[in-house]
Enzyme design. Structure first.
Site, mmCIF file in Angstrom:
data_model
loop_
_atom_site.group_PDB
_atom_site.id
_atom_site.type_symbol
_atom_site.label_atom_id
_atom_site.label_comp_id
_atom_site.label_asym_id
_atom_site.label_seq_id
_atom_site.Cartn_x
_atom_site.Cartn_y
_atom_site.Cartn_z
ATOM 1 N N LYS A 75 43.516 54.165 27.023
ATOM 2 C CA LYS A 75 43.827 53.001 26.191
ATOM 3 C C LYS A 75 44.973 52.246 26.836
ATOM 4 C CE LYS A 75 43.083 54.842 21.534
ATOM 5 N NZ LYS A 75 43.760 55.373 20.344
ATOM 6 N N TYR A 135 44.149 46.210 22.070
ATOM 7 C CA TYR A 135 43.849 47.470 22.755
ATOM 8 C C TYR A 135 42.687 47.274 23.713
ATOM 9 C CZ TYR A 135 45.923 49.755 18.585
ATOM 10 O OH TYR A 135 46.732 50.165 17.559
HETATM 11 C C1 T46 Z 1 39.729 52.991 15.986
HETATM 12 C C2 T46 Z 1 38.561 52.095 15.701
HETATM 13 C C3 T46 Z 1 38.142 51.861 14.412
HETATM 14 N N1 T46 Z 1 37.069 51.050 14.170
HETATM 15 C C4 T46 Z 1 36.652 50.804 12.802
HETATM 16 C C5 T46 Z 1 36.587 52.043 11.919
HETATM 17 C C6 T46 Z 1 37.050 51.534 10.557
HETATM 18 O O1 T46 Z 1 35.956 51.047 9.845
HETATM 19 C C7 T46 Z 1 37.976 50.362 10.894
HETATM 20 C C8 T46 Z 1 39.437 50.722 10.825
HETATM 21 O O2 T46 Z 1 39.574 51.922 11.543
HETATM 22 P P1 T46 Z 1 40.981 52.635 11.564
HETATM 23 O O3 T46 Z 1 41.563 52.643 10.194
HETATM 24 O O4 T46 Z 1 40.826 53.932 12.313
HETATM 25 O O5 T46 Z 1 41.815 51.634 12.491
HETATM 26 P P2 T46 Z 1 43.316 51.844 12.868
HETATM 27 O O6 T46 Z 1 44.011 52.819 12.005
HETATM 28 O O7 T46 Z 1 43.893 50.477 12.965
HETATM 29 O O8 T46 Z 1 43.247 52.466 14.335
HETATM 30 C C9 T46 Z 1 43.989 51.746 15.309
HETATM 31 O O9 T46 Z 1 45.273 52.236 15.305
HETATM 32 C C10 T46 Z 1 45.489 53.497 15.934
HETATM 33 C C11 T46 Z 1 46.970 53.564 16.174
HETATM 34 C C12 T46 Z 1 44.691 53.670 17.188
HETATM 35 O O10 T46 Z 1 45.154 54.207 18.201
HETATM 36 C C13 T46 Z 1 43.310 53.194 17.146
HETATM 37 O O11 T46 Z 1 42.708 53.182 18.468
HETATM 38 C C14 T46 Z 1 43.308 51.798 16.635
HETATM 39 O O12 T46 Z 1 42.054 51.251 16.566
HETATM 40 O O13 T46 Z 1 37.648 49.959 12.240
HETATM 41 C C15 T46 Z 1 36.388 50.432 15.183
HETATM 42 O O14 T46 Z 1 35.410 49.708 14.933
HETATM 43 N N2 T46 Z 1 36.792 50.633 16.470
HETATM 44 C C16 T46 Z 1 37.856 51.443 16.769
HETATM 45 O O15 T46 Z 1 38.176 51.605 17.959
#
Ligand code: T46
Length: 186
Positions: A75, A135
């Protein structure tokens, strides 16, 4: 002319990447990604996906997320608005720095990114309101390969500059590291 100043950290493979701005009277141009230059820092494949996140409230923490093989990913984490405390945790099975963490302040002002190799968990705390992150991922998002650790896991003892708040319901319920935790087998 190099557009990045790449520095190592105490965790092997984790690199601090400072972008060099090309400024003029109108403003600046900053290169976010360069396959040739970042290959030297360990990014050896194509970009599979690019994500943009917005975090409204100072103090909010997102993380600690990672993917297991075959979707273990590199990443490149950029902060394009505001400032964050960006944390990477070494989960590589057999690593001499296994379960150790390292953090960098990333901000729109300091133009710094964190290049995080496979086998690391990632999380950040917004140090300002209205944080925007960009990212680059070397592997696609694969929910079936995704796993996470709790941002306040006592075995990690991560120091967060501000009181932890704003965890998503999913991030709030990640299990703590137990004796059966095996990290990431790369
Ligand atoms: C991680 C990810 C999630 N999603 C979808 C899954 C859920 O429906 C939605 C939110 O997912 P999440 O709550 O896991 O997203 P974050 O908590 O913001 O995760 C992020 O923050 C932390 C710090 C990170 O390192 C992750 O790589 C980054 O994506 O997006 C996607 O479509 N693609 C992705 O790469």
């Amino acid at each position: 002319m190099s557009r990045f100043d790449i520095q190592s950290t105490p965790l092997a493979g984790l690199q601090r990447v400072q972008r060099q701005r090309l400024g003029d009277a109108r403003g600046f141009l900053s290169r976010l990604f360069c396959a040739e230059e970042l290959a030297l820092a360990g990014w050896t494949g194509p970009i599979a996906q690019i994500n943009h996140t917005f975090t409204a409230q100072r103090g909010t923490v997102r993380g600690l997320h990672f993917q297991h093989p075959p979707h273990a990913e590199t990443k490149l984490v950029n902060c394009l608005q505001g400032e964050v405390w960006d944390v990477a945790v070494d989960l590589r099975r057999g690593s001499p720095t296994y379960l150790q963490w390292h953090a960098e302040r990333l901000s729109a002002d300091n133009q710094c990114a964190l290049l995080i190799p496979p086998g690391f968990a990632h999380g950040f705390q917004a140090l300002t309101d209205n944080v925007e992150m960009l990212y680059c991922h070397s592997q696609p998002y694969a929910a079936q390969s995704e796993a996470a650790l709790h941002v306040q896991d006592p075995r990690l003892a991560i120091t967060w500059p501000l009181p932890v708040q704003g965890l998503s319901p999913r991030d709030a319920q990640h299990a703590l590291i137990g004796d059966d935790f095996e990290g990431v087998h790369l």
